[in-house]
Design a protein around this motif. Structure first.
Motif, PDB file in Angstrom:
ATOM      1  N   GLN A 231       0.836  -1.191   0.000  1.00  0.00           N
ATOM      2  CA  GLN A 231       0.000   0.000   0.000  1.00  0.00           C
ATOM      3  C   GLN A 231       0.871   1.241   0.000  1.00  0.00           C
ATOM      4  O   GLN A 231       2.030   1.185   0.389  1.00  0.00           O
ATOM      5  N   SER A 232       0.282   2.328  -0.430  1.00  0.00           N
ATOM      6  CA  SER A 232       0.989   3.606  -0.462  1.00  0.00           C
ATOM      7  C   SER A 232       0.487   4.499   0.661  1.00  0.00           C
ATOM      8  O   SER A 232      -0.571   5.115   0.549  1.00  0.00           O
ATOM      9  N   ALA A 233       1.222   4.511   1.759  1.00  0.00           N
ATOM     10  CA  ALA A 233       1.030   5.453   2.870  1.00  0.00           C
ATOM     11  C   ALA A 233      -0.397   5.575   3.393  1.00  0.00           C
ATOM     12  O   ALA A 233      -0.975   6.635   3.422  1.00  0.00           O
ATOM     13  N   LYS A 234      -0.963   4.475   3.822  1.00  0.00           N
ATOM     14  CA  LYS A 234      -2.271   4.494   4.467  1.00  0.00           C
ATOM     15  C   LYS A 234      -2.108   3.982   5.890  1.00  0.00           C
ATOM     16  O   LYS A 234      -1.120   3.357   6.235  1.00  0.00           O
ATOM     17  N   ASP A 235      -3.122   4.234   6.702  1.00  0.00           N
ATOM     18  CA  ASP A 235      -3.086   3.762   8.081  1.00  0.00           C
ATOM     19  C   ASP A 235      -3.726   2.400   8.262  1.00  0.00           C
ATOM     20  O   ASP A 235      -3.572   1.779   9.290  1.00  0.00           O
ATOM     21  N   ASP A 236      -4.480   1.937   7.267  1.00  0.00           N
ATOM     22  CA  ASP A 236      -5.124   0.640   7.412  1.00  0.00           C
ATOM     23  C   ASP A 236      -5.100  -0.099   6.082  1.00  0.00           C
ATOM     24  O   ASP A 236      -4.863   0.473   5.038  1.00  0.00           O
ATOM     25  N   ILE A 237      -5.313  -1.401   6.172  1.00  0.00           N
ATOM     26  CA  ILE A 237      -5.227  -2.262   4.983  1.00  0.00           C
ATOM     27  C   ILE A 237      -6.381  -3.257   5.018  1.00  0.00           C
ATOM     28  O   ILE A 237      -6.731  -3.783   6.074  1.00  0.00           O
TER      29      ILE A 237
ATOM     30  N   LEU B 161       3.005 -10.112  10.616  1.00  0.00           N
ATOM     31  CA  LEU B 161       2.024 -10.686  11.537  1.00  0.00           C
ATOM     32  C   LEU B 161       1.718 -12.130  11.166  1.00  0.00           C
ATOM     33  O   LEU B 161       1.776 -12.500   9.991  1.00  0.00           O
ATOM     34  N   THR B 162       1.348 -12.924  12.159  1.00  0.00           N
ATOM     35  CA  THR B 162       0.830 -14.267  11.899  1.00  0.00           C
ATOM     36  C   THR B 162      -0.629 -14.149  11.484  1.00  0.00           C
ATOM     37  O   THR B 162      -1.272 -13.113  11.706  1.00  0.00           O
ATOM     38  N   LYS B 163      -1.168 -15.224  10.929  1.00  0.00           N
ATOM     39  CA  LYS B 163      -2.571 -15.168  10.520  1.00  0.00           C
ATOM     40  C   LYS B 163      -3.500 -15.001  11.724  1.00  0.00           C
ATOM     41  O   LYS B 163      -4.533 -14.350  11.614  1.00  0.00           O
ATOM     42  N   VAL B 164      -3.139 -15.536  12.867  1.00  0.00           N
ATOM     43  CA  VAL B 164      -3.956 -15.370  14.078  1.00  0.00           C
ATOM     44  C   VAL B 164      -3.956 -13.906  14.505  1.00  0.00           C
ATOM     45  O   VAL B 164      -5.006 -13.346  14.854  1.00  0.00           O
ATOM     46  N   GLU B 165      -2.789 -13.264  14.448  1.00  0.00           N
ATOM     47  CA  GLU B 165      -2.699 -11.837  14.815  1.00  0.00           C
ATOM     48  C   GLU B 165      -3.496 -10.969  13.847  1.00  0.00           C
ATOM     49  O   GLU B 165      -4.120  -9.987  14.265  1.00  0.00           O
ATOM     50  N   VAL B 166      -3.511 -11.331  12.575  1.00  0.00           N
ATOM     51  CA  VAL B 166      -4.313 -10.603  11.591  1.00  0.00           C
ATOM     52  C   VAL B 166      -5.792 -10.736  11.947  1.00  0.00           C
ATOM     53  O   VAL B 166      -6.524  -9.746  12.012  1.00  0.00           O
ATOM     54  N   ALA B 167      -6.234 -11.953  12.193  1.00  0.00           N
ATOM     55  CA  ALA B 167      -7.650 -12.196  12.510  1.00  0.00           C
ATOM     56  C   ALA B 167      -8.053 -11.501  13.805  1.00  0.00           C
ATOM     57  O   ALA B 167      -9.161 -10.950  13.890  1.00  0.00           O
ATOM     58  N   GLU B 168      -7.178 -11.489  14.808  1.00  0.00           N
ATOM     59  CA  GLU B 168      -7.487 -10.835  16.083  1.00  0.00           C
ATOM     60  C   GLU B 168      -7.635  -9.324  15.944  1.00  0.00           C
ATOM     61  O   GLU B 168      -8.410  -8.711  16.660  1.00  0.00           O
ATOM     62  N   ARG B 169      -6.898  -8.731  15.026  1.00  0.00           N
ATOM     63  CA  ARG B 169      -6.880  -7.284  14.880  1.00  0.00           C
ATOM     64  C   ARG B 169      -7.822  -6.752  13.812  1.00  0.00           C
ATOM     65  O   ARG B 169      -8.049  -5.560  13.714  1.00  0.00           O
ATOM     66  N   ALA B 170      -8.371  -7.633  12.994  1.00  0.00           N
ATOM     67  CA  ALA B 170      -9.244  -7.198  11.900  1.00  0.00           C
ATOM     68  C   ALA B 170     -10.577  -6.704  12.449  1.00  0.00           C
ATOM     69  O   ALA B 170     -11.188  -7.334  13.298  1.00  0.00           O
ATOM     70  N   LYS B 171     -10.997  -5.569  11.949  1.00  0.00           N
ATOM     71  CA  LYS B 171     -12.290  -4.982  12.306  1.00  0.00           C
ATOM     72  C   LYS B 171     -13.168  -4.978  11.062  1.00  0.00           C
ATOM     73  O   LYS B 171     -12.737  -4.581   9.993  1.00  0.00           O
ATOM     74  N   ARG B 172     -14.388  -5.431  11.234  1.00  0.00           N
ATOM     75  CA  ARG B 172     -15.313  -5.556  10.104  1.00  0.00           C
ATOM     76  C   ARG B 172     -16.166  -4.291   9.987  1.00  0.00           C
ATOM     77  O   ARG B 172     -16.688  -3.805  10.979  1.00  0.00           O
ATOM     78  N   ASP B 173     -16.322  -3.799   8.749  1.00  0.00           N
ATOM     79  CA  ASP B 173     -17.225  -2.673   8.526  1.00  0.00           C
ATOM     80  C   ASP B 173     -18.604  -3.191   8.126  1.00  0.00           C
ATOM     81  O   ASP B 173     -18.832  -4.401   8.061  1.00  0.00           O
TER      82      ASP B 173
ATOM     83  N   CYS C  87     -13.011  -6.458   6.026  1.00  0.00           N
ATOM     84  CA  CYS C  87     -12.222  -6.505   7.257  1.00  0.00           C
ATOM     85  C   CYS C  87     -10.932  -5.720   7.051  1.00  0.00           C
ATOM     86  O   CYS C  87     -10.239  -5.898   6.048  1.00  0.00           O
ATOM     87  N   TRP C  88     -10.616  -4.881   8.025  1.00  0.00           N
ATOM     88  CA  TRP C  88      -9.475  -3.974   7.931  1.00  0.00           C
ATOM     89  C   TRP C  88      -8.605  -4.089   9.176  1.00  0.00           C
ATOM     90  O   TRP C  88      -9.088  -4.354  10.264  1.00  0.00           O
ATOM     91  N   ILE C  89      -7.318  -3.855   8.993  1.00  0.00           N
ATOM     92  CA  ILE C  89      -6.388  -3.733  10.119  1.00  0.00           C
ATOM     93  C   ILE C  89      -5.849  -2.313  10.106  1.00  0.00           C
ATOM     94  O   ILE C  89      -5.435  -1.806   9.055  1.00  0.00           O
ATOM     95  N   LYS C  90      -5.850  -1.684  11.252  1.00  0.00           N
ATOM     96  CA  LYS C  90      -5.283  -0.351  11.401  1.00  0.00           C
ATOM     97  C   LYS C  90      -3.813  -0.503  11.795  1.00  0.00           C
ATOM     98  O   LYS C  90      -3.500  -0.999  12.856  1.00  0.00           O
ATOM     99  N   LEU C  91      -2.927  -0.107  10.899  1.00  0.00           N
ATOM    100  CA  LEU C  91      -1.496  -0.293  11.137  1.00  0.00           C
ATOM    101  C   LEU C  91      -0.968   0.566  12.274  1.00  0.00           C
ATOM    102  O   LEU C  91       0.042   0.228  12.876  1.00  0.00           O
ATOM    103  N   THR C  92      -1.655   1.644  12.603  1.00  0.00           N
ATOM    104  CA  THR C  92      -1.207   2.473  13.722  1.00  0.00           C
ATOM    105  C   THR C  92      -1.309   1.705  15.047  1.00  0.00           C
ATOM    106  O   THR C  92      -0.714   2.111  16.035  1.00  0.00           O
TER     107      THR C  92
END
Length: 144
Positions: free
Chosen positions: A63-69, A104-116, A121-126
């Protein structure tokens, strides 16, 4: 003279730059890295040590300079069911001289993902500072 890519190609070029940057970083650590077919479901890279006793898949996101993916589109069920690769490496600004990677591991991705509301599902890199350029989490390829 370098010409900037057309707007429609920027996303693909960003993704490719991230993929090959990640492959380079893993290769520097002694891993054998093989890209898979692009735009297929699942891992973007398959990784093994020299005698093929250790294997893992990597999902590469650029990604190009975003806070979430965006992680996945999940209409029903758990995010973890849609996160396939063992490791996720998100590369921020992969075309720059100093890209930043979040490992991140896949578990860490799933734990941090927030659904809109749309099921995206998005992860906030901050919120992922502990994973920033944390290549030691994967480490050097073991040799036997």
């Amino acid at each position: 003279m370098i010409v900037a890519p057309a707007r429609s190609n920027r996303k693909q070029i960003t993704g490719n730059a991230a993929l090959f940057y990640v492959a380079w970083q893993l290769s520097r650590r002694g891993w054998h890295v093989m890209p898979t077919i692009r735009n297929a479901r699942g891992s973007d890279l398959f990784v093994a040590n020299g005698d093929e006793t250790v294997f893992f898949g990597v999902q590469s996101k650029g990604q190009s300079a975003k806070d979430d993916i965006k992680v996945a589109t999940v209409r029903e069920g758990n995010v973890i069911d849609h996160v396939m690769s063992d490791w996720w490496i998100i590369t921020n600004e992969p075309s720059s001289d100093q890209p930043t990677c979040y490992i991140l591991t896949k578990v860490e991705v799933a734990e941090r993902a927030k659904r809109d509301r749309d099921g995206q599902c998005w992860i906030k890199l901050t919120h992922c500072h502990e994973f920033k350029n944390a290549w030691d989490r994967i480490g050097m390829a073991p040799t036997f």
